[in-house]
Design a protein around this motif. Structure first.
Motif, PDB file in Angstrom:
ATOM      1  N   ASP A  88       0.842  -1.196   0.000  1.00  0.00           N
ATOM      2  CA  ASP A  88       0.000   0.000   0.000  1.00  0.00           C
ATOM      3  C   ASP A  88       0.876   1.245   0.000  1.00  0.00           C
ATOM      4  O   ASP A  88       1.744   1.382   0.873  1.00  0.00           O
ATOM      5  CB  ASP A  88      -0.897  -0.007   1.240  1.00  0.00           C
ATOM      6  N   SER A  90       0.418   4.340   0.857  1.00  0.00           N
ATOM      7  CA  SER A  90       0.346   5.149   2.064  1.00  0.00           C
ATOM      8  C   SER A  90       1.187   4.529   3.172  1.00  0.00           C
ATOM      9  O   SER A  90       1.957   5.225   3.861  1.00  0.00           O
ATOM     10  CB  SER A  90      -1.111   5.287   2.527  1.00  0.00           C
ATOM     11  N   GLU A  91       1.064   3.213   3.347  1.00  0.00           N
ATOM     12  CA  GLU A  91       1.841   2.541   4.377  1.00  0.00           C
ATOM     13  C   GLU A  91       3.324   2.507   4.026  1.00  0.00           C
ATOM     14  O   GLU A  91       4.185   2.566   4.905  1.00  0.00           O
ATOM     15  CB  GLU A  91       1.315   1.124   4.599  1.00  0.00           C
ATOM     16  N   VAL A 145      -0.212   7.699  -5.682  1.00  0.00           N
ATOM     17  CA  VAL A 145      -1.320   8.416  -5.036  1.00  0.00           C
ATOM     18  C   VAL A 145      -1.402   9.877  -5.446  1.00  0.00           C
ATOM     19  O   VAL A 145      -2.354  10.564  -5.076  1.00  0.00           O
ATOM     20  CB  VAL A 145      -1.219   8.320  -3.498  1.00  0.00           C
ATOM     21  N   ARG A 194       0.938   9.405   6.859  1.00  0.00           N
ATOM     22  CA  ARG A 194      -0.380   8.920   6.444  1.00  0.00           C
ATOM     23  C   ARG A 194      -1.358  10.075   6.252  1.00  0.00           C
ATOM     24  O   ARG A 194      -2.167  10.076   5.314  1.00  0.00           O
ATOM     25  CB  ARG A 194      -0.933   7.946   7.488  1.00  0.00           C
ATOM     26  N   VAL A 197      -0.470  11.852   2.959  1.00  0.00           N
ATOM     27  CA  VAL A 197      -0.882  11.032   1.814  1.00  0.00           C
ATOM     28  C   VAL A 197      -2.393  11.002   1.690  1.00  0.00           C
ATOM     29  O   VAL A 197      -2.943  11.014   0.586  1.00  0.00           O
ATOM     30  CB  VAL A 197      -0.313   9.606   1.951  1.00  0.00           C
ATOM     31  N   GLY A 198      -3.081  10.986   2.837  1.00  0.00           N
ATOM     32  CA  GLY A 198      -4.537  10.942   2.821  1.00  0.00           C
ATOM     33  C   GLY A 198      -5.170  12.092   2.069  1.00  0.00           C
ATOM     34  O   GLY A 198      -6.240  11.935   1.463  1.00  0.00           O
ATOM     35  N   VAL A 201      -5.075  10.799  -1.452  1.00  0.00           N
ATOM     36  CA  VAL A 201      -5.937   9.646  -1.667  1.00  0.00           C
ATOM     37  C   VAL A 201      -7.394  10.063  -1.762  1.00  0.00           C
ATOM     38  O   VAL A 201      -8.174   9.500  -2.529  1.00  0.00           O
ATOM     39  CB  VAL A 201      -5.744   8.617  -0.536  1.00  0.00           C
TER      40      VAL A 201
END
Length: 219
Positions: A88, A90-91, A145, A194, A197-198, A201
């Motif tokens: 993933d 983000s991770e 992303v 995170r 990145v969110g 996303v």
């Protein structure tokens, strides 16, 4: 992961002048920073004559550039290992941010040389390539992303910038000391990554291009 420059007691170069000088310089960086010593002092610390370094290094900056190159390569190895545990994006970027903190904590001298020596990469080709190697590892993840090449570069800068700031705060003792402070800061860096990145996303998927199946180099 251990430092790419193995420490030995100073004053014993064991026939390996280059590595003896690199070890001595790294110790001096740890004590005084990348600008706090001369090549002659590194020579004395390594137990060799002040003329000896010039067999391998034109000047102090050349020696520092080799250490910085090692620093970038160490970072790339650490980041690649950290990101390998997840698919993933983000991770993966969160794992990169955590690994950034640990590198700064475990290898403070290499961290200082890499980011605070003020070296001119146009003068040192190997240093530039090593730095590009870190970017080439991370940018394809950001592209998964982001909404285009420029946005991917901006995303990576934001994640790395946040991690760098937290790493500096940790080293200054603002989060406490010891393994607990390190672990807390690693998690803080991961949470921050995170969150950054969110924001990407959550953008409308129609406006986000498909990831390049063969990403290479910078955007």
């Amino acid at each position: 992961m251990s430092s790419p420059v193995k420490r030995r007691p100073t004053g014993h170069h064991h026939g390996d002048l280059r590595n003896a000088l690199l070890r001595a310089a790294l110790e001096l960086v740890a004590e005084r920073g990348p600008h706090g010593f001369t090549l002659a002092e590194a020579s004395r610390r390594a137990g060799v004559s002040v003329a000896a370094p010039y067999k391998h290094f034109a000047d102090r900056e050349t020696l520092l550039a080799e250490l910085a190159t090692m620093g970038y390569r160490e970072q790339r190895d650490r980041f690649a290992a950290a990101m390998s545990s997840s698919g993933d994006p983000s991770e993966r970027l969160a794992s990169f941010a955590s690994a950034y903190i640990r590198f700064a904590a475990e290898e403070p001298a290499l961290f200082d040389v890499t980011f605070n020596a003020g070296l001119d990469k146009s003068r040192f080709a190997e240093l530039a390539l090593a730095g590009d190697g870190v970017a080439d590892l991370l940018l394809p993840v950001a592209r998964q992303v982001a909404q285009g090449p420029d946005d991917a570069f901006d995303l990576l800068l934001r994640v790395a910038g946040a991690a760098h700031g937290l790493a500096v705060f940790l080293r200054q003792g603002l989060f406490g000391v010891g393994s607990g402070a390190l672990a807390d800061t690693e998690e803080r860096a991961a949470r921050t990554a995170r969150a950054i990145v969110g924001q990407h996303v959550c953008a409308p998927s129609a406006s986000r291009p498909h990831a390049d199946p063969h990403p290479t180099g910078r955007p």
